[in-house]
Design a protein around this motif. Sequence first.
Motif, PDB file in Angstrom:
ATOM      1  N   ASP A 327       0.799  -1.225   0.000  1.00 11.54           N
ATOM      2  CA  ASP A 327       0.000   0.000   0.000  1.00 11.54           C
ATOM      3  C   ASP A 327       0.833   1.277   0.000  1.00 11.54           C
ATOM      4  O   ASP A 327       0.296   2.374   0.104  1.00 11.54           O
ATOM      5  N   GLY A 328       2.144   1.141  -0.127  1.00 13.31           N
ATOM      6  CA  GLY A 328       3.007   2.325  -0.138  1.00 13.31           C
ATOM      7  C   GLY A 328       3.262   2.912   1.232  1.00 13.31           C
ATOM      8  O   GLY A 328       3.846   4.006   1.341  1.00 13.31           O
ATOM      9  N   SER A 329       2.866   2.208   2.294  1.00 15.01           N
ATOM     10  CA  SER A 329       3.095   2.725   3.644  1.00 15.01           C
ATOM     11  C   SER A 329       4.567   2.607   4.040  1.00 15.01           C
ATOM     12  O   SER A 329       5.298   1.757   3.534  1.00 15.01           O
ATOM     13  N   LEU A 330       4.988   3.466   4.949  1.00 16.79           N
ATOM     14  CA  LEU A 330       6.389   3.519   5.369  1.00 16.79           C
ATOM     15  C   LEU A 330       6.821   2.241   6.072  1.00 16.79           C
ATOM     16  O   LEU A 330       6.043   1.597   6.790  1.00 16.79           O
ATOM     17  N   SER A 331       8.099   1.901   5.896  1.00 16.22           N
ATOM     18  CA  SER A 331       8.703   0.755   6.560  1.00 16.22           C
ATOM     19  C   SER A 331      10.054   1.173   7.126  1.00 16.22           C
ATOM     20  O   SER A 331      10.760   1.992   6.532  1.00 16.22           O
ATOM     21  N   ALA A 332      10.414   0.622   8.279  1.00 14.62           N
ATOM     22  CA  ALA A 332      11.712   0.919   8.899  1.00 14.62           C
ATOM     23  C   ALA A 332      12.353  -0.376   9.371  1.00 14.62           C
ATOM     24  O   ALA A 332      11.668  -1.365   9.650  1.00 14.62           O
ATOM     25  N   GLN A 333      13.684  -0.359   9.470  1.00 11.59           N
ATOM     26  CA  GLN A 333      14.427  -1.550   9.877  1.00 11.59           C
ATOM     27  C   GLN A 333      15.694  -1.145  10.621  1.00 11.59           C
ATOM     28  O   GLN A 333      16.317  -0.125  10.315  1.00 11.59           O
ATOM     29  N   PHE A 334      16.072  -1.977  11.603  1.00 21.06           N
ATOM     30  CA  PHE A 334      17.375  -1.876  12.262  1.00 21.06           C
ATOM     31  C   PHE A 334      17.941  -3.276  12.411  1.00 21.06           C
ATOM     32  O   PHE A 334      17.188  -4.257  12.536  1.00 21.06           O
ATOM     33  N   GLU A 335      19.270  -3.372  12.420  1.00 19.87           N
ATOM     34  CA  GLU A 335      19.911  -4.694  12.470  1.00 19.87           C
ATOM     35  C   GLU A 335      21.248  -4.621  13.190  1.00 19.87           C
ATOM     36  O   GLU A 335      22.016  -3.682  13.019  1.00 19.87           O
ATOM     37  N   HIS A 336      21.518  -5.650  13.982  1.00 16.89           N
ATOM     38  CA  HIS A 336      22.835  -5.863  14.568  1.00 16.89           C
ATOM     39  C   HIS A 336      23.238  -7.322  14.411  1.00 16.89           C
ATOM     40  O   HIS A 336      22.376  -8.218  14.344  1.00 16.89           O
ATOM     41  N   THR A 337      24.544  -7.560  14.359  1.00 15.84           N
ATOM     42  CA  THR A 337      25.096  -8.898  14.509  1.00 15.84           C
ATOM     43  C   THR A 337      25.477  -9.062  15.969  1.00 15.84           C
ATOM     44  O   THR A 337      26.170  -8.201  16.535  1.00 15.84           O
ATOM     45  N   ILE A 338      25.020 -10.139  16.606  1.00 16.94           N
ATOM     46  CA  ILE A 338      25.334 -10.346  18.020  1.00 16.94           C
ATOM     47  C   ILE A 338      26.078 -11.658  18.233  1.00 16.94           C
ATOM     48  O   ILE A 338      25.941 -12.609  17.457  1.00 16.94           O
ATOM     49  N   LEU A 339      26.866 -11.695  19.294  1.00 15.32           N
ATOM     50  CA  LEU A 339      27.600 -12.881  19.736  1.00 15.32           C
ATOM     51  C   LEU A 339      27.005 -13.324  21.062  1.00 15.32           C
ATOM     52  O   LEU A 339      26.883 -12.525  21.996  1.00 15.32           O
ATOM     53  N   VAL A 340      26.640 -14.595  21.168  1.00 12.72           N
ATOM     54  CA  VAL A 340      26.108 -15.134  22.419  1.00 12.72           C
ATOM     55  C   VAL A 340      27.276 -15.431  23.353  1.00 12.72           C
ATOM     56  O   VAL A 340      28.206 -16.163  22.994  1.00 12.72           O
ATOM     57  N   THR A 341      27.225 -14.858  24.551  1.00 12.77           N
ATOM     58  CA  THR A 341      28.288 -15.030  25.540  1.00 12.77           C
ATOM     59  C   THR A 341      27.756 -15.745  26.776  1.00 12.77           C
ATOM     60  O   THR A 341      26.557 -16.018  26.890  1.00 12.77           O
ATOM     61  N   SER A 342      28.640 -15.999  27.729  1.00 12.15           N
ATOM     62  CA  SER A 342      28.238 -16.718  28.948  1.00 12.15           C
ATOM     63  C   SER A 342      27.326 -15.888  29.835  1.00 12.15           C
ATOM     64  O   SER A 342      26.607 -16.428  30.685  1.00 12.15           O
TER      65      SER A 342
END
Length: 351
Positions: A327-342
């Motif tokens: 429908d032409g509506s706005l879209s937004a995105q954010f992204e990170h690469t993460i490391l699983v730790t203890s």
Amino acid sequence: MAGGVSVHPRLMSSFVGTRLRRCSLQQPLPQLFRYNPGSKHVSMRLSRTFSGITNLLFNRRTVDELPGKRKRLRPGNVSPRREVPKDIPRPPYVKSKTPAGLVTGPEVHDEKGIEFMRASGRLAAQVLQYAGTLVRPGITTDDIDQAVHQMIVDNGAYPSPLGYGGFPKSVCTSVNECICHGIPDSRVLEDGDIINIDVTVYLNGHHGDTSATFFCGDVDDEARKLVQVTKECLDKAISICGSGVEYKRIGKIIHDHADKFGYGVVRQFVGHGVGKVFHADPVILHYRNNERGRMMLNQTFTIEPMLTIGSIKPVLWDDNWTVVTEDGSLSAQFEHTILVTSDGVEIMTRC
């Protein structure tokens, strides 16, 4: 750079089959991961029939009539592919005639691998931060691609999207209603636009993957709120991650937060394992789900929620990459690469 999940059931017949096997011998044309909940089958293709919806939409008289002053996004001219110095190592998919896809098995690292991931993640974050400073009315997305490309190669790295399944540029630039995988072109950014810039670099044999949505000039309150909430969704998802945590908790916390503001959560694209390969297990769903699986110590993967103000249904352009809201509506995105730790996680793509 996002993966994806199953599309609207009525469009299923436009795909090549209902399920395609996932394996190290990857499926053709990885524009989308299509994920079938409850199974272990992932494919990465939308058909030309589906992308032809774009032509139908563009032939309608109301194609440019959106709320406010904003017009629907249109494709611009794409410049020739940029060169990478020969001495910079390429990921295997660049030289292979077989397009890359989702590789079976998680990305779990030893100490050396973790250091390599830190380096690639740090560079990706620095490139993304620099790209954000370029966003202003009057600049083209191709200008941003050129600057990003140069910074990556100047640091001895390869821009991961370049040549991935035929993608022609070094970064993804997704403007306004573009959900993801926008190809940089001659379109000039306008006052009031929002733009997601998705950067992935290949350094020392490891990929660092990150993205953020930026404001161009004077952005209205509606768009600002969408961007703010999308970032909050990512932050909340990261906060609950750790060794032994179920992956499905990511989708629940994102979906719950988006619901508070009436935003849609795009289901067709997913986070993914990342490391020595660009896209690997696990598939990270950003919406409520009952999928099995738990996070592993020293594992790396992305979380990359995409929210919309309106429809969450995707339309694929005829370039076989650019995906916009129906429908032409706005879209937004954010992204990170993460490391699983203890004791939780480490965000690898932070300056």
